[in-house]
Design an enzyme around this catalytic site. Structure first.
Site, PDB file in Angstrom:
ATOM      1  N   ARG A  10       0.840  -1.190   0.000  1.00 11.65           N
ATOM      2  CA  ARG A  10       0.000   0.000   0.000  1.00 11.65           C
ATOM      3  C   ARG A  10       0.876   1.241   0.000  1.00 11.65           C
ATOM      4  O   ARG A  10       1.822   1.353   0.772  1.00 11.65           O
ATOM      5  CB  ARG A  10      -0.882  -0.015   1.245  1.00 11.65           C
ATOM      6  CG  ARG A  10      -1.718   1.230   1.400  1.00 11.65           C
ATOM      7  CD  ARG A  10      -2.667   1.141   2.542  1.00 11.65           C
ATOM      8  NE  ARG A  10      -1.966   1.196   3.813  1.00 11.65           N
ATOM      9  CZ  ARG A  10      -2.571   1.192   4.991  1.00 11.65           C
ATOM     10  NH1 ARG A  10      -3.871   1.101   5.055  1.00 11.65           N
ATOM     11  NH2 ARG A  10      -1.882   1.254   6.100  1.00 11.65           N
ATOM     12  N   THR A  14      -1.440   7.574  -0.356  1.00 13.18           N
ATOM     13  CA  THR A  14      -2.708   7.511  -1.086  1.00 13.18           C
ATOM     14  C   THR A  14      -3.583   6.330  -0.670  1.00 13.18           C
ATOM     15  O   THR A  14      -4.751   6.289  -1.036  1.00 13.18           O
ATOM     16  CB  THR A  14      -2.450   7.383  -2.595  1.00 13.18           C
ATOM     17  OG1 THR A  14      -1.829   6.114  -2.861  1.00 13.18           O
ATOM     18  CG2 THR A  14      -1.577   8.521  -3.103  1.00 13.18           C
ATOM     19  N   ASP A 110       2.979  -2.856  12.240  1.00 14.86           N
ATOM     20  CA  ASP A 110       3.175  -3.163  10.826  1.00 14.86           C
ATOM     21  C   ASP A 110       3.717  -4.580  10.656  1.00 14.86           C
ATOM     22  O   ASP A 110       4.741  -4.932  11.233  1.00 14.86           O
ATOM     23  CB  ASP A 110       4.134  -2.142  10.212  1.00 14.86           C
ATOM     24  CG  ASP A 110       4.273  -2.336   8.722  1.00 14.86           C
ATOM     25  OD1 ASP A 110       5.152  -3.124   8.315  1.00 14.86           O
ATOM     26  OD2 ASP A 110       3.505  -1.723   7.971  1.00 14.86           O
ATOM     27  N   ASP A 113       7.260  -4.665   9.256  1.00 12.38           N
ATOM     28  CA  ASP A 113       8.233  -4.290  10.283  1.00 12.38           C
ATOM     29  C   ASP A 113       8.494  -5.455  11.223  1.00 12.38           C
ATOM     30  O   ASP A 113       9.629  -5.715  11.613  1.00 12.38           O
ATOM     31  CB  ASP A 113       7.743  -3.085  11.094  1.00 12.38           C
ATOM     32  CG  ASP A 113       7.783  -1.789  10.301  1.00 12.38           C
ATOM     33  OD1 ASP A 113       8.423  -1.774   9.229  1.00 12.38           O
ATOM     34  OD2 ASP A 113       7.176  -0.814  10.755  1.00 12.38           O
TER      35      ASP A 113
END
Length: 120
Positions: A10, A14, A110, A113
């Site tokens: 992603r 945006t 995340d 991550d």
């Protein structure tokens, strides 16, 4: 059975999906109507990456698609139901919502991550 990898992430500004890796055309795989195609994604927040991947697979000829993930937001699941209603969705847990950054709340952090031990 065959395995292929499609990489979609992603764009954090945006929220739109970005394809960064696709080896479908070089695999030599062909599909039958009965073949089950699994799309695996640890988290489903906005569902943009999942839907982009499913769209790629449908263009390739996949008909029997299942989406499997660990944690989802209600907004992402609703978008999946609206845009790809023929895809069966399996998730382990549904969190409360998305925040203004499009992250699952309370979430797990995340996934990339966590997987690669990086911090943004």
């Amino acid at each position: 059975s065959s395995r292929v990898h499609i990489g979609v992430c992603r764009d954090e500004k945006t929220f739109e999906p970005v394809e960064y890796y696709n080896k479908l055309s070089t695999t030599g795989c062909t599909l039958t109507e009965q073949d089950i195609v699994l799309v695996l994604d640890p988290m489903c927040a906005t569902a943009g990456s999942a839907i982009a991947t499913i769209t790629i697979l449908k263009k390739w000829g996949a008909k029997n698609i299942r989406f499997l993930n660990i944690l989802a937001a209600p907004e992402g699941l609703r978008k999946m139901a609206d845009e790809v209603p023929d895809v069966k969705v399996f998730t382990c847990a549904i969190d409360e919502k998305l925040n203004e950054k499009g992250y699952i709340v309370p979430g797990l952090g995340d996934a990339g991550d966590r997987q690669f031990n990086t911090v943004h």
